[in-house]
Design an enzyme around this catalytic site. Structure first.
Site, PDB file in Angstrom:
ATOM      1  N   THR A  42      -3.700  -7.134  -7.364  1.00  0.00           N
ATOM      2  CA  THR A  42      -3.549  -6.635  -8.731  1.00  0.00           C
ATOM      3  C   THR A  42      -2.087  -6.264  -8.973  1.00  0.00           C
ATOM      4  O   THR A  42      -1.637  -6.239 -10.120  1.00  0.00           O
ATOM      5  CB  THR A  42      -4.458  -5.411  -8.995  1.00  0.00           C
ATOM      6  OG1 THR A  42      -4.379  -4.543  -7.874  1.00  0.00           O
ATOM      7  CG2 THR A  42      -5.894  -5.831  -9.222  1.00  0.00           C
ATOM      8  N   LYS A 102      -1.438 -10.005   4.627  1.00  0.00           N
ATOM      9  CA  LYS A 102      -0.529  -9.950   3.475  1.00  0.00           C
ATOM     10  C   LYS A 102       0.873 -10.435   3.867  1.00  0.00           C
ATOM     11  O   LYS A 102       1.706 -10.696   3.032  1.00  0.00           O
ATOM     12  CB  LYS A 102      -0.446  -8.531   2.930  1.00  0.00           C
ATOM     13  CG  LYS A 102      -1.769  -8.035   2.347  1.00  0.00           C
ATOM     14  CD  LYS A 102      -1.654  -6.601   1.857  1.00  0.00           C
ATOM     15  CE  LYS A 102      -2.969  -6.002   1.404  1.00  0.00           C
ATOM     16  NZ  LYS A 102      -3.417  -6.482   0.078  1.00  0.00           N
ATOM     17  N   LYS A 133       0.631  -6.639 -12.293  1.00  0.00           N
ATOM     18  CA  LYS A 133       1.502  -5.580 -12.827  1.00  0.00           C
ATOM     19  C   LYS A 133       2.947  -6.079 -12.913  1.00  0.00           C
ATOM     20  O   LYS A 133       3.654  -5.838 -13.900  1.00  0.00           O
ATOM     21  CB  LYS A 133       1.428  -4.332 -11.929  1.00  0.00           C
ATOM     22  CG  LYS A 133       0.051  -3.691 -11.951  1.00  0.00           C
ATOM     23  CD  LYS A 133      -0.181  -2.692 -10.829  1.00  0.00           C
ATOM     24  CE  LYS A 133      -1.675  -2.418 -10.698  1.00  0.00           C
ATOM     25  NZ  LYS A 133      -2.062  -1.744  -9.458  1.00  0.00           N
ATOM     26  N   HIS A 187     -15.041  -7.364  -2.399  1.00  0.00           N
ATOM     27  CA  HIS A 187     -13.578  -7.326  -2.516  1.00  0.00           C
ATOM     28  C   HIS A 187     -12.844  -7.938  -1.330  1.00  0.00           C
ATOM     29  O   HIS A 187     -11.619  -7.809  -1.247  1.00  0.00           O
ATOM     30  CB  HIS A 187     -13.078  -5.891  -2.676  1.00  0.00           C
ATOM     31  CG  HIS A 187     -13.490  -5.232  -3.950  1.00  0.00           C
ATOM     32  ND1 HIS A 187     -12.707  -5.228  -5.078  1.00  0.00           N
ATOM     33  CD2 HIS A 187     -14.614  -4.570  -4.279  1.00  0.00           C
ATOM     34  CE1 HIS A 187     -13.323  -4.567  -6.041  1.00  0.00           C
ATOM     35  NE2 HIS A 187     -14.493  -4.157  -5.576  1.00  0.00           N
ATOM     36  N   LYS A 214       2.588  -3.087  -1.110  1.00  0.00           N
ATOM     37  CA  LYS A 214       1.135  -3.172  -0.957  1.00  0.00           C
ATOM     38  C   LYS A 214       0.794  -2.606   0.412  1.00  0.00           C
ATOM     39  O   LYS A 214       1.689  -2.402   1.229  1.00  0.00           O
ATOM     40  CB  LYS A 214       0.651  -4.621  -1.062  1.00  0.00           C
ATOM     41  CG  LYS A 214       1.489  -5.612  -0.232  1.00  0.00           C
ATOM     42  CD  LYS A 214       1.060  -7.053  -0.446  1.00  0.00           C
ATOM     43  CE  LYS A 214       1.598  -7.718  -1.684  1.00  0.00           C
ATOM     44  NZ  LYS A 214       0.630  -7.975  -2.702  1.00  0.00           N
ATOM     45  N   ARG A 215      -0.503  -2.360   0.668  1.00  0.00           N
ATOM     46  CA  ARG A 215      -0.873  -1.887   1.994  1.00  0.00           C
ATOM     47  C   ARG A 215      -0.342  -2.841   3.053  1.00  0.00           C
ATOM     48  O   ARG A 215      -0.233  -4.046   2.828  1.00  0.00           O
ATOM     49  CB  ARG A 215      -2.402  -1.794   2.114  1.00  0.00           C
ATOM     50  CG  ARG A 215      -2.949  -0.475   1.656  1.00  0.00           C
ATOM     51  CD  ARG A 215      -2.349   0.673   2.417  1.00  0.00           C
ATOM     52  NE  ARG A 215      -2.987   0.813   3.697  1.00  0.00           N
ATOM     53  CZ  ARG A 215      -3.853   1.753   4.007  1.00  0.00           C
ATOM     54  NH1 ARG A 215      -4.174   2.659   3.114  1.00  0.00           N
ATOM     55  NH2 ARG A 215      -4.394   1.812   5.190  1.00  0.00           N
TER      56      ARG A 215
END
Ligand code: 26V
Length: 760
Positions: free
Chosen positions: A597, A497, A601, A311, A491-492
């Site tokens: 992911t 990111k 969504k 992952h 998100k985290r």
């Protein structure tokens, strides 16, 4: 359901007289009873075990009712007694047994496995405290324990207890079971193992506890802080506790189905979710030899039953355990790992594919690739990077093992449950086949130029935005304008990111507004993110965002630009935020986000992606086409080359690009100094100007330009709605049902009995 009867039997009261707690408990009990009635004993041969240190299942009540097909009738019955299901949904505790995407993926997969009628159970740990509760104080994140475990009854205590051998003695693992109710289909189980004798009283200030007291803390917390040696040893013990219990359960079940151990791969397939459960391989080998197999047969049986999913390519997230630590936690596993390493070295030679390196460190990913039948990445770009870069030497040894399984999400939770208005709207247009076959959503394309349909979609989005605004006000007293563009990044928190790049955009815009350059339309920039308690720079970024929330609250700025940081972002918050999003920020540095992911969504709920060519964004782009997505920034090829060349200089961008310098200087300027923590802000400034490891500066100008273009296009109404429609219509590929069918076709090879096959 006869609610009157149930409440009378349970509490001797009428529905109207019952407390929320009583009603909630009765409903949970009723749901569990229905699930048990639906459960069929498994009489086939092969079964899947999905091993994961995290299952971020979220609240269960509504999704279980939906999957049982009784949501509407229960809601109506409650209403007939003057009670509201929403009130019970809000009352429910969220089990946050995961950090983010990896754990949520495991939960979506369990839903799809059961919904497709496949025989497959999850195995994990019953953490008493899930992911910490995030509380903002003085513009900083603080972490509080989240004790999700109540006696509500989703979990059933079983009589199954396995001994687990650790260096300092043997502990007992008790199995707790949770029903996984498929959508109008079969019922599987999530087995969560718990340490007998956990002592919740050893939790001290915040989320601190004695990390050395293994006999009392093993399943106390999800992913305890492993920034020191004691934390890391605890982490190994936790992983071993999980896989040893799992291995004992798998062998017991397989034997009960007729397995003779050497033929284990015919009876069990074990999907290893990242390397966290990878020690199941040596543990199975150890148990199989203990039961009489010779070493080679034990290795063949164990490795033939396992498959591994990777992952992440981030080096710092690829687990490597020094033998020294392993000896302190699970010394009896070390000889098995040494045998495996020896075999690999004899067969292939070469340092770069070894399991144990020269420094006596075990590379868990290497072990997982060598000792399994399959290695998969989670989006096509990610799998290519695994093959060409991150795991290239291993790929060269066994190319046939490598395959891609692009992630997916369960439409039951991320559409039917979180967006009932859109679900009904879609059903009205294209029927309800999309609930079990995502590709049916493509039928919506026939309406792409239909103004009534586009109007309907805009109305639904606008209602969701109003609902989010209400929720934010109730939850944290923030008022925001539902007529503004809702631009969301949830998100985290991680530097790769690049929430910091989004924050720099907010600063850039803030400065323009201050100068009187007012934007065409108001924008609300919404963030939600938790940062690991030991991840200092991530805490600094949260601090910056919280300060920006204060600054953009200025009455002169707020009508044009508002920043909202959602406190304690979790699955339940995501369910409110996702339907209300206009622009979905997916802005990781290309090559770093394995899949994502959340991006799927948002797409399913009609948001348009603003993103880099990274992870599954690449596949979203391919599906919707250039017109219906906003792509910017360097590609993974450019990024990888720049890392290899070692040529990136953040300082050069800072000095040469005025827009960057201005935004970055603002971080240590007088305005933020008035409200911020100077140590945090200076550290973040130094990090960005001195290093910027995730290369926000090279992408910044393109990011600003592309974001502005998206905001302009937002104003061109029917065209904008059409982009949303195309995103919904093309999102069927991202149903986790599709992902699971691919896992089954290529890796698991489980039988689906004919009556369990819905539509495919
Ligand atoms: C973990 C850590 C922990 C230590 C500090 C740095 C760091 C960086 C990344 C990670 C992620 C570990 C694995 C993980 O959660 N991967 C996520 O898996 C999702 C499901 O496949 C996928 O959508 C996300 O892109 C991926 O980041």
């Amino acid at each position: 359901m006869d609610l009157t009867q149930i409440m009378h039997t349970e509490y001797g009261k009428s529905v109207g007289e019952c407390t929320k707690d009583e009603l909630y408990r009765a409903l949970v009990k009723y749901t569990c009873t229905l699930a048990e009635e639906k459960r069929k004993p498994y009489c086939g041969k092969k079964k899947l075990y999905y091993l994961s240190a995290e299952f971020l299942i979220g609240k269960l009540l509504s999704c279980n009712l939906i999957n049982l097909g009784i949501y509407d009738s229960v809601k109506a019955e409650l209403a007939s007694h003057g009670r509201d299901l929403t009130e019970l949904e809000e009352y429910e505790n969220e089990p946050s047994l995961g950090n983010g995407g990896l754990g949520r993926l495991a939960a979506c997969f369990l839903d799809s496995i059961a919904s497709l009628g496949l025989p497959g159970d999850g195995i994990g740990l019953n953490y008493h405290f899930g992911l910490f509760r995030q509380v903002f104080r003085e513009n900083e994140q603080t972490a509080e324990p989240d004790r999700w475990l109540t006696d509500t009854g989703w979990l059933r205590k079983t009589d199954t207890v396995y001994p687990i051998r650790l260096r300092n003695g043997t502990v007992q693992a008790r199995m707790y079971d949770l029903a996984v109710i498929g959508y109008e289909n079969c019922v599987n189980t999530l087995h969560l193992f718990d340490l007998e004798g956990v002592d919740e009283d050893i939790v001290g200030e915040g989320i601190s506890f004695d990390k050395t007291d293994i006999a009392h803390n093993l399943t106390l917390f999800l992913y305890p802080d492993d920034s020191d040696e004691n934390g890391r040893i605890l982490r190994i013990c936790q992983q071993y506790f999980m896989v040893s219990a799992a291995a004992q359960l798998i062998l017991a079940e397989a034997e009960a189905r007729g397995c003779r151990l050497y033929d284990l791969p015919d009876y069990a397939v074990i999907q290893i979710n990242d390397t966290h459960p990878a020690m199941v391989i040596p543990e199975l080998i150890r148990l199989l030899t203990e039961r009489g197999l010779d070493t080679d047969d034990a290795i063949a049986a164990a490795c033939g039953a396992c498959a591994y999913t990777n992952h992440t390519i981030l080096a710092e997230a690829l687990e490597k355990w020094p033998i020294r630590y392993l000896k302190k936690a699970v010394p009896h596993l070390v000889p098995v790992m040494e045998i495996l390493d020896d075999k690999v070295r004899r067969k292939y030679g070469g340092e770069e594919t070894a399991i144990i390196d020269r420094e006596d460190v075990v590379h868990m990913a290497h072990m997982a690739v060598h000792c399994s039948v399959s290695t998969n990445g989670v989006a096509s770009l990610h799998t290519e990077i695994l093959k060409k870069e991150a795991l290239a030497p291993l790929y060269r040894l066994c190319p046939e093992k490598f395959n891609n399984k692009t992630n997916g999400i369960t439409f039951r939770r991320w559409l039917l449950h979180c967006n009932p208005a859109l679900t009904d709207f879609l059903t009205g247009h294209i029927g309800d086949g999309f609930r079990t076959d995502g590709e049916e959503l493509r039928k919506l394309m026939a309406y792409r130029d239909d103004t009534t349909t586009l109007d309907g979609l805009m109305r639904i989005k606008s209602d969701s935005k109003k609902a989010l605004a209400d929720w934010l006000y109730r939850k944290q007293g923030v008022k925001c304008d539902p007529d503004s563009v809702f631009d969301i990044q949830i998100k985290r928190l991680h530097e790769y990111k690049r929430q910091q790049m989004n924050a720099l955009y907010v600063i850039h815009k803030y400065l323009e507004i201050r100068e009187g350059r007012l934007p065409e339309r108001p924008v609300t920039v919404i963030f939600g993110a938790k940062a690991a308690p030991a991840y200092v720079i991530a805490q600094d970024i949260i601090h910056l965002i919280l300060c920006l929330q204060t600054l953009t609250g200025d009455p002169a700025v707020r009508p044009y630009l508002q920043t909202v940081m959602v406190e304690n972002y979790n699955v339940s918050a995501a369910e409110k935020l996702i339907p209300a999003c206009d622009i979905s920020e997916q802005i990781s540095l290309a090559s770093k986000e394995a899949s994502g992911t959340g991006n799927m969504k948002f797409m399913l709920n009609g948001a348009v992606t603003l993103g880099t060519e990274d992870g599954a964004n690449v596949e979203i782009h391919r599906l919707v086409g250039d017109e219906n997505i906003y792509i910017f920034g360097d590609t993974s090829t450019v990024v990888t080359a720049r890392y290899k060349a070692g040529s990136y200089s953040a300082k050069a961008y800072y000095e040469e690009v005025p827009m960057i310098r201005r935004a970055v200087d603002f971080i240590i300027g007088p305005e933020l100094a008035k409200i911020g923590n100077p140590v945090r802000l200076r550290r973040l400034y130094d990090e960005l100007t001195g290093k910027d490891w995730f290369m926000t500066f090279p992408d910044f100008a393109d990011y600003v330009k592309t974001r502005e273009k998206a905001y302009r296009d937002y104003g061109i109404r029917p065209e904008w709605a059409k982009k949303g429609l195309v995103n919904i219509a093309m999102s069927g590929y991202f149903s986790s049902d599709r992902t699971i069918l691919e896992y089954n076709r290529d890796i698991w090879h489980l039988d689906r009995s004919p009556e369990q096959i819905h539509s495919k």
